[in-house]
Scaffold this motif. Sequence first.
Motif, mmCIF file in Angstrom:
data_model
loop_
_atom_site.group_PDB
_atom_site.id
_atom_site.type_symbol
_atom_site.label_atom_id
_atom_site.label_comp_id
_atom_site.label_asym_id
_atom_site.label_seq_id
_atom_site.Cartn_x
_atom_site.Cartn_y
_atom_site.Cartn_z
ATOM 1 N N LYS A 92 7.438 35.308 0.225
ATOM 2 C CA LYS A 92 7.071 34.867 -1.121
ATOM 3 C C LYS A 92 7.711 33.524 -1.458
ATOM 4 O O LYS A 92 8.886 33.314 -1.196
ATOM 5 C CB LYS A 92 7.515 35.904 -2.145
ATOM 6 N N HIS A 93 6.901 32.655 -2.041
ATOM 7 C CA HIS A 93 7.384 31.347 -2.445
ATOM 8 C C HIS A 93 7.155 31.134 -3.928
ATOM 9 O O HIS A 93 6.296 31.765 -4.523
ATOM 10 C CB HIS A 93 6.634 30.245 -1.681
ATOM 11 N N GLN A 95 14.966 40.596 -3.575
ATOM 12 C CA GLN A 95 13.982 41.330 -2.779
ATOM 13 C C GLN A 95 13.516 40.528 -1.570
ATOM 14 O O GLN A 95 13.013 41.087 -0.615
ATOM 15 C CB GLN A 95 12.773 41.702 -3.629
ATOM 16 N N GLN A 127 4.406 35.998 -10.793
ATOM 17 C CA GLN A 127 3.951 35.609 -9.471
ATOM 18 C C GLN A 127 4.946 35.967 -8.379
ATOM 19 O O GLN A 127 4.742 35.660 -7.229
ATOM 20 C CB GLN A 127 3.650 34.122 -9.423
ATOM 21 N N ASP A 128 6.036 36.581 -8.719
ATOM 22 C CA ASP A 128 6.969 36.996 -7.687
ATOM 23 C C ASP A 128 7.780 38.177 -8.199
ATOM 24 O O ASP A 128 7.689 38.575 -9.351
ATOM 25 C CB ASP A 128 7.895 35.849 -7.278
ATOM 26 N N GLN A 129 8.574 38.710 -7.310
ATOM 27 C CA GLN A 129 9.332 39.910 -7.594
ATOM 28 C C GLN A 129 10.246 39.752 -8.807
ATOM 29 O O GLN A 129 10.377 40.650 -9.632
ATOM 30 C CB GLN A 129 10.162 40.253 -6.357
ATOM 31 N N THR A 130 10.849 38.600 -8.925
ATOM 32 C CA THR A 130 11.786 38.367 -10.031
ATOM 33 C C THR A 130 11.067 38.469 -11.371
ATOM 34 O O THR A 130 11.531 39.122 -12.297
ATOM 35 C CB THR A 130 12.407 36.971 -9.881
ATOM 36 N N GLN A 131 9.934 37.824 -11.446
ATOM 37 C CA GLN A 131 9.165 37.872 -12.690
ATOM 38 C C GLN A 131 8.627 39.262 -12.936
ATOM 39 O O GLN A 131 8.560 39.724 -14.068
ATOM 40 C CB GLN A 131 7.999 36.900 -12.616
ATOM 41 N N ASP A 142 11.106 32.230 -2.518
ATOM 42 C CA ASP A 142 11.415 32.813 -3.819
ATOM 43 C C ASP A 142 12.866 33.255 -3.912
ATOM 44 O O ASP A 142 13.405 33.871 -2.996
ATOM 45 C CB ASP A 142 10.489 34.007 -4.048
ATOM 46 N N TYR A 143 13.450 32.913 -5.049
ATOM 47 C CA TYR A 143 14.838 33.317 -5.257
ATOM 48 C C TYR A 143 14.865 34.682 -5.913
ATOM 49 O O TYR A 143 14.759 34.821 -7.106
ATOM 50 C CB TYR A 143 15.570 32.308 -6.142
ATOM 51 N N THR A 144 14.995 35.715 -5.136
ATOM 52 C CA THR A 144 15.100 37.071 -5.656
ATOM 53 C C THR A 144 15.755 37.915 -4.578
ATOM 54 O O THR A 144 15.541 37.689 -3.394
ATOM 55 C CB THR A 144 13.729 37.647 -6.031
#
Lengths: 257, 556
Positions: free
Chosen positions: A37-38, A19, B403-407, A15-17
Amino acid sequence: MSGLRILVPIKRVIDYTPQVKPRVNRAQTAVETANVKHSMNPFDELSIEEAVRLRERKATPVEEIVAISAGPAKAQDILRTAMAMGADRSIHVQVDEKDALEPLGVAKLLKKVVDEQKSNLVILGKQSIDDDAGQTGQMLAGLLNWPQATQASKVEVEGEKVTVTREVDGGVETLRTKLPMVITTDLRLNEPRYASLPNIMKAKKKPLEKKTLKDYGLDAAPRLKTVKVTDPPQRQGGVKVEDVDGMIGKLKELGAL
Amino acid sequence: MAVPSRFVAPMRRASAVARLSSPLRHCRPGFQARWTGNTSATSEPHQQDAKGTVKGGAAPAKTVKFTSDSYPEIQRDSKFAKITQEHVDHFKGILGSESAVIDGVSQDATDDIEPFNSDWMRKFRGHAKLVLKPSTTEEVSKILKYCNDNMLAVVPQGGNTGLVGGSVPVFDEIVINLSKMNQIRSFDEVSGILVADAGVILEVADNFLAEKGSIFPLDLGAKGSCQIGGNVATNAGGLRLLRYGSLHGNVLGIEAVLPDGTIVDDLSKLRKNNTGYDLKHLFIGGEGTIGIITGISIICPQRSPAVNVAYFGLESFEQAQKAFTEAKSHLSEILSAFEMMDGRTQKIIQKVAGTKLPLEGDYPFYCLIETSGSNADHDSEKLQNFLEHVMETEIVQDGVLAQDQTQIQELWACREGITECLGHWGGVYKYDLSIPISRMYDLVNDVRDRFTEAGLLGDDESFPVVDVVGYGHMGDSNLHLNVPVRRFDKKVEKMIEPYVYEWVANEKGSISAEHGLGVTKRPYVGYSKSETMIRLMKQIKDSFDPNGIMNPYKYL
């Protein structure tokens, strides 16, 4: 020509974040992916979105949008995402994480899939944010001997004619070619939609075909050897000073004054 | 993946893209502005300049009106001494270090003192001439004893992120800023008990705990600036209250200094301790009126590795209540937030920030649900059941799932970005209220009707009121009633006050759910507390602070 048969290859990546901080594994052979996370490679989201928009624009009828991903079982998650965004069906090619494909392997696989699905337009991300190779689209175009337009920021299809705008240094470049072709997507192409809950539910019922490399008669033995993976150098921590005099002293000490 | 195979959670992930191409999307109501989020409440629109017109954006420091001018009824109490050079020298002796005293008595230090004199909303501004920054509890004790002996009024100050003017002086009170007391003292990984100085910044504490797999049981918009001592002193509520409960439950012990210099060492690390009156509770939410908190011990739960956020559109407030009931029954122990936003707030975000909303259609109400659990598969199975249920029974019209931190952050921005966007037209009347959940939104409708009938609400410049909106922590029955206005207008104020307070009192609600009293709510305590209660509170105040030097002109 009857209509567009679009193939959208997508990849599951870390995942691109901010965090999620990727860590290099102990053996320094790869980035740790377990319990990280993916999600879908962001450039691939643009590909799906563009395919769906081509259908919505109705300029040229879209017969079918097929999403494909090669990867571990979890890659099915992002295929469902793609179908919730508007892909009609999808293909999952089971590839274990340890046997991850190289760009050439992916391109060979995609060529087979294009033949099988009779696709006449392949829209794929210009790169995946994990490996950053940025080669698959070009290799695929080469293998298919199709025209290609990379880093697209605008795509227009009229009958068989395709006009692609690309942002290049110092301006924009407009390419015109004919189907079939390969397009790779850049950030400014579109803004991917949110998939709504009703569409998420519908996506569960859309067909997801499971395949293996063997089904395509492919041997994807790696040709590249990763010598070493290391972290970027650690940033040196700052120093706190009590007051202005302290700061001046410190700056002098460091030879900055 | 956060939400594995059983229930796939696809969604737009523009943020990844957005971050790569940030110049294109610079105006999202995002996390950059998080510290302005979610906390809001006070009764006047602000950022007024000298002519009384209201401006948007940051006004130069000089234009912040003095609190003493905005509230002419508050007079400086002549019993307090004026600060002299002798006092200043004494404090310099106590604190030693040059940087610990900002001295505006013997020299002009207006610019240096300004950040301590005014608040971040640019609404309150005091006349303080002296700021002290002690580094130890003993220094705080010496300062307070000296102030008490010499009748010098003080204002304890943490991150100065409050919304009711409690942390800035009104007149020439000495600011005692806790920012130098910023050490984490201990953390017990088995029990999860953290002991830390009051001046530790909430986010620093939370990041420290994150590395240990724990979480600070409080989260709020101002986390990057606010200090945990201030959080405790104001009994801050915030986003995690639904899950972890209030600070009254989580704070196990307190170290505080009384006005006479007595150090109250009640830094208990015990969950259970039934040995007499539990005095720490007086300091929690005491807003610095009976003593200064210098350290806290707090129980910190395990950080949940699996977090999911969903965002829904609903047809009515009744449906929102149903969704809340269903969320509790389907998600039970993993439900960590249930926020409500009305459609007007979301339209305002769209209009002001220019962002695309997560849902295509327009709905009168939106809800944001967060779950936190230990097992992603288990959580998503529960979520799947819940989502299918609320969609099938048509409680929810439409929705998306992150579904992820960004969202997660993008969806949270739909809730946390509201405060910032409401300020777009100039000022906002903000109320932070506890109201029984079934009646929560009726107040918003009633207030809107009042303005419409009075001809004060409309779309063009001739109307002072832009809109009347409601949002808040539905899980805690905490409504933020906000009235964005184009300009400050007495007619507007008369329509809302005391109407809102009376309305809330009739429903047996609270006029300040989580923002405290400070300067702004002080005259209205009577709407939520009986005379007996107020008398008892005053007795407590008098017994701890007989000279009344602690944070005067506020609270009671």
